[in-house]
Each structure stands twice: as structure tokens, then as C-alpha cells.
Write a protein that holds these residues in place. Structure first.
Motif, mmCIF file in Angstrom:
data_model
loop_
_atom_site.group_PDB
_atom_site.id
_atom_site.type_symbol
_atom_site.label_atom_id
_atom_site.label_comp_id
_atom_site.label_asym_id
_atom_site.label_seq_id
_atom_site.Cartn_x
_atom_site.Cartn_y
_atom_site.Cartn_z
ATOM 1 N N SER A 1 -9.675 15.027 10.205
ATOM 2 C CA SER A 1 -10.568 14.181 9.680
ATOM 3 C C SER A 1 -11.966 14.055 10.297
ATOM 4 N N LEU A 2 -12.699 13.563 9.176
ATOM 5 C CA LEU A 2 -14.185 13.439 9.559
ATOM 6 C C LEU A 2 -14.571 11.914 8.866
ATOM 7 N N ALA A 3 -14.940 10.898 9.621
ATOM 8 C CA ALA A 3 -15.121 9.773 9.251
ATOM 9 C C ALA A 3 -16.531 9.395 9.464
ATOM 10 N N PHE A 4 -16.979 8.641 8.453
ATOM 11 C CA PHE A 4 -18.435 7.879 8.528
ATOM 12 C C PHE A 4 -18.324 6.616 8.542
ATOM 13 N N ASN A 5 -19.022 6.036 9.459
ATOM 14 C CA ASN A 5 -18.996 4.318 9.517
ATOM 15 C C ASN A 5 -20.532 4.038 9.476
ATOM 16 N N TYR A 6 -20.860 3.481 8.283
ATOM 17 C CA TYR A 6 -22.276 3.037 8.156
ATOM 18 C C TYR A 6 -22.123 1.491 8.726
ATOM 19 N N SER A 7 -22.845 1.282 9.832
ATOM 20 C CA SER A 7 -22.399 -0.279 10.236
ATOM 21 C C SER A 7 -23.611 -0.960 10.007
ATOM 22 N N ASP A 8 -23.336 -2.279 10.445
ATOM 23 C CA ASP A 8 -24.383 -3.278 10.077
ATOM 24 C C ASP A 8 -25.537 -3.453 11.382
ATOM 25 N N ASN A 9 -24.858 -2.637 12.426
ATOM 26 C CA ASN A 9 -25.894 -2.782 13.711
ATOM 27 C C ASN A 9 -27.171 -2.028 13.575
ATOM 28 N N GLU A 10 -28.150 -2.895 14.017
ATOM 29 C CA GLU A 10 -29.624 -2.162 13.736
ATOM 30 C C GLU A 10 -29.814 -1.135 14.516
ATOM 31 N N GLU B 1 -2.805 10.274 22.122
ATOM 32 C CA GLU B 1 -2.760 9.412 20.992
ATOM 33 C C GLU B 1 -1.265 9.384 20.172
ATOM 34 N N MET B 2 -0.564 8.637 20.342
ATOM 35 C CA MET B 2 0.805 8.929 19.604
ATOM 36 C C MET B 2 1.644 9.852 19.920
ATOM 37 N N GLY B 3 1.787 10.187 21.196
ATOM 38 C CA GLY B 3 2.534 11.294 21.575
ATOM 39 C C GLY B 3 2.034 12.697 21.683
ATOM 40 N N HIS B 4 0.907 12.857 21.287
ATOM 41 C CA HIS B 4 0.061 14.030 21.503
ATOM 42 C C HIS B 4 -1.356 13.824 21.768
ATOM 43 N N GLU B 5 -2.036 14.727 22.220
ATOM 44 C CA GLU B 5 -3.629 14.450 22.611
ATOM 45 C C GLU B 5 -4.523 15.196 21.209
ATOM 46 N N VAL B 6 -5.495 14.252 21.022
ATOM 47 C CA VAL B 6 -6.320 14.066 19.829
ATOM 48 C C VAL B 6 -7.832 14.759 20.402
ATOM 49 N N TYR B 7 -8.464 15.707 19.941
ATOM 50 C CA TYR B 7 -9.669 15.971 20.071
ATOM 51 C C TYR B 7 -10.687 15.211 19.191
ATOM 52 N N THR B 8 -11.890 14.716 20.025
ATOM 53 C CA THR B 8 -12.557 13.773 19.079
ATOM 54 C C THR B 8 -14.004 14.380 19.595
ATOM 55 N N LEU B 9 -14.725 14.450 18.333
ATOM 56 C CA LEU B 9 -16.325 14.389 18.704
ATOM 57 C C LEU B 9 -16.945 13.403 17.830
ATOM 58 N N VAL B 10 -17.503 12.500 18.477
ATOM 59 C CA VAL B 10 -18.306 11.141 17.816
ATOM 60 C C VAL B 10 -19.573 11.573 17.938
ATOM 61 N N PHE B 11 -20.314 11.347 16.910
ATOM 62 C CA PHE B 11 -21.867 11.585 16.713
ATOM 63 C C PHE B 11 -22.551 10.411 16.055
ATOM 64 N N PHE B 12 -23.796 9.936 16.451
ATOM 65 C CA PHE B 12 -24.319 9.003 15.708
ATOM 66 C C PHE B 12 -26.031 8.971 15.688
ATOM 67 N N THR B 13 -26.564 8.384 14.742
ATOM 68 C CA THR B 13 -28.018 8.132 14.617
ATOM 69 C C THR B 13 -28.465 7.134 13.852
ATOM 70 N N ASP B 14 -29.566 6.892 13.579
ATOM 71 C CA ASP B 14 -29.922 5.645 12.745
ATOM 72 C C ASP B 14 -30.234 6.354 11.282
ATOM 73 N N VAL B 15 -29.715 5.680 10.388
ATOM 74 C CA VAL B 15 -30.017 5.970 8.861
ATOM 75 C C VAL B 15 -30.434 4.401 8.269
ATOM 76 N N GLN B 16 -31.868 4.696 7.772
ATOM 77 C CA GLN B 16 -32.438 3.320 7.331
ATOM 78 C C GLN B 16 -32.119 1.929 7.785
ATOM 79 N N GLY B 17 -32.544 2.135 9.093
ATOM 80 C CA GLY B 17 -32.584 1.021 9.972
ATOM 81 C C GLY B 17 -31.266 0.897 10.232
ATOM 82 N N LYS B 18 -30.166 1.408 10.415
ATOM 83 C CA LYS B 18 -28.735 0.910 10.651
ATOM 84 C C LYS B 18 -28.041 2.137 11.468
ATOM 85 N N LEU B 19 -27.173 1.463 12.066
ATOM 86 C CA LEU B 19 -26.321 2.875 12.859
ATOM 87 C C LEU B 19 -25.271 3.529 12.042
ATOM 88 N N LEU B 20 -25.294 4.524 11.949
ATOM 89 C CA LEU B 20 -24.442 5.809 11.363
ATOM 90 C C LEU B 20 -23.601 6.320 12.797
#
Length: 180
Positions: free
Chosen positions: A75-84, A132-151
Motif C-alpha cells: 500500500s501507498l497512503a497519503f495523509n494530507y494533514s491539518d498541521n501547518e 505487525e500481526m505476526g510478521h514484519e512490515v517494511y515501511t518508508l514514511v516520507f513527508f513535505t509541505d503542500v500548500q501550507g499543510k503537512l503531507l
């Protein structure tokens, strides 16, 4: 009977796609979050349905804005947060996220973290593997600002898929472009 056969074929096709070498998986350019972001996404990935999101993120403290997946195997998830956020804050977020992730995921193996330049923008990242739930999960989290909010973008796959998907996760991160 037809439904069962179709379900089995769909499952088998998904497993084959997940097992393909990274060189064979095509990445295509997509615009997400109402055209705010342009990024490469593996061909064949679909937006997770509301029902899938309800199930997958039932116990999560926050739910992503949109998730692309190949039947929940990767999966590839995008969270466009309310954080400045702005470019000057990316390094601060990276430092704070790294501290929080190391504290929260004590059993995790951390591979790398930091800030790099992607498309003339600062992008923070943290790369790790956690149980996680009986096995290992590889995760790459990456983030930047987009239009004044944190992505915040999160790529996940099972540990056995890491050799094939890690290079693609990094290509996806390197393709990130924020539209003003």
C-alpha cells in the motif's frame, strides 16, 4: 462456483503481481489529493474503497486521505494533514517524527532517516521494519509541505516483499512533486 473460481483467479493474479521483480513493475504518473500532488504509483494499484479503509484503519488514531493498493498486499497512503508546514519546518518534523517513531516502535529496525531534496523541495523520510500481526512490515514514511499543510506518505509491504519493493518505494519518494 463461477464466483469462487473468479475470486481464486483474482487472488492468484494479485500474488503474482506482488512477487514480480521490481524491474517488471511499471510506475505511472498520477495526480492525487485534488491535483495537489504528482507522484509515480505502481500500475495496477487502485484506490482503497471506503469499506477497505474502515477495516484497515479501524483502530488507527488517524486515517489517510487516500490509499492506493494491490489488494492490500502493498500500500501507498497519503495523509494530507491539518498541521501547518513549510519548507523550513520539514527538518523539524523529521527530527520530531524520528524521535517519536524510535520511542513508539522499540522493536523496529531502522534503516535510514533524514531530509533530502526532491524536485527542488525538502522531503523528510524514515525507513524501518517493524513487527505487525505476526510478521514484519517494511515501511518508508516520507513527508513535505503542500500548500501550507503537512503531507505524509507511507509505503508498506511485507518483509518478504522488501527486496522487490524497496527500490520502487524510493523511486516513488523521488518522484514526489507538490503543485502550488
Amino acid at each position: 462456483m463461477k464466483t469462487l473460481v473468479l475470486s481464486l483467479l483474482t487472488c492468484f493474479a494479485s500474488m503474482l503481481m506482488a512477487a514480480r521483480p521490481a524491474a517488471e513493475i511499471e510506475l505511472i504518473k498520477k495526480h492525487v489529493l485534488s491535483e495537489r500532488v504528482e507522484v509515480l504509483i505502481p500500475k495496477g494499484f487502485e484506490v482503497m474503497t471506503e469499506q477497505q479503509m474502515d477495516f484497515t484503519y479501524a483502530h488507527a488514531s488517524s486515517r489517510p486521505s487516500v490509499v492506493f493498493t494491490n489488494n492490500n498486499l502493498v500500500s501507498l497512503a497519503f495523509n494530507y494533514s491539518d498541521n501547518e508546514a513549510d519548507q523550513d519546518m520539514v527538518e523539524v518534523y523529521e527530527t520530531n517524527f524520528a524521535k517519536a517513531y524510535h520511542k513508539q516502535y522499540k522493536q523496529a529496525t531502522f534503516f535510514s532517516e533524514g531530509v533530502k531534496e526532491v524536485s527542488n523541495r525538502k522531503v523528510g523520510f524514515i525507513e524501518y521494519m517493524k513487527p505487525e500481526m505476526g510478521h514484519e512490515v517494511y515501511t518508508l514514511v516520507f513527508f513535505t509541505d503542500v500548500q501550507g499543510k503537512l503531507l505524509i506518505c507511507t509505503f508498506n509491504c511485507a518483509d518478504r516483499q522488501k527486496p522487490e519493493w524497496e527500490p520502487l518505494a524510493k523511486k516513488i519518494m523521488a518522484s514526489l512533486k507538490a503543485n502550488s
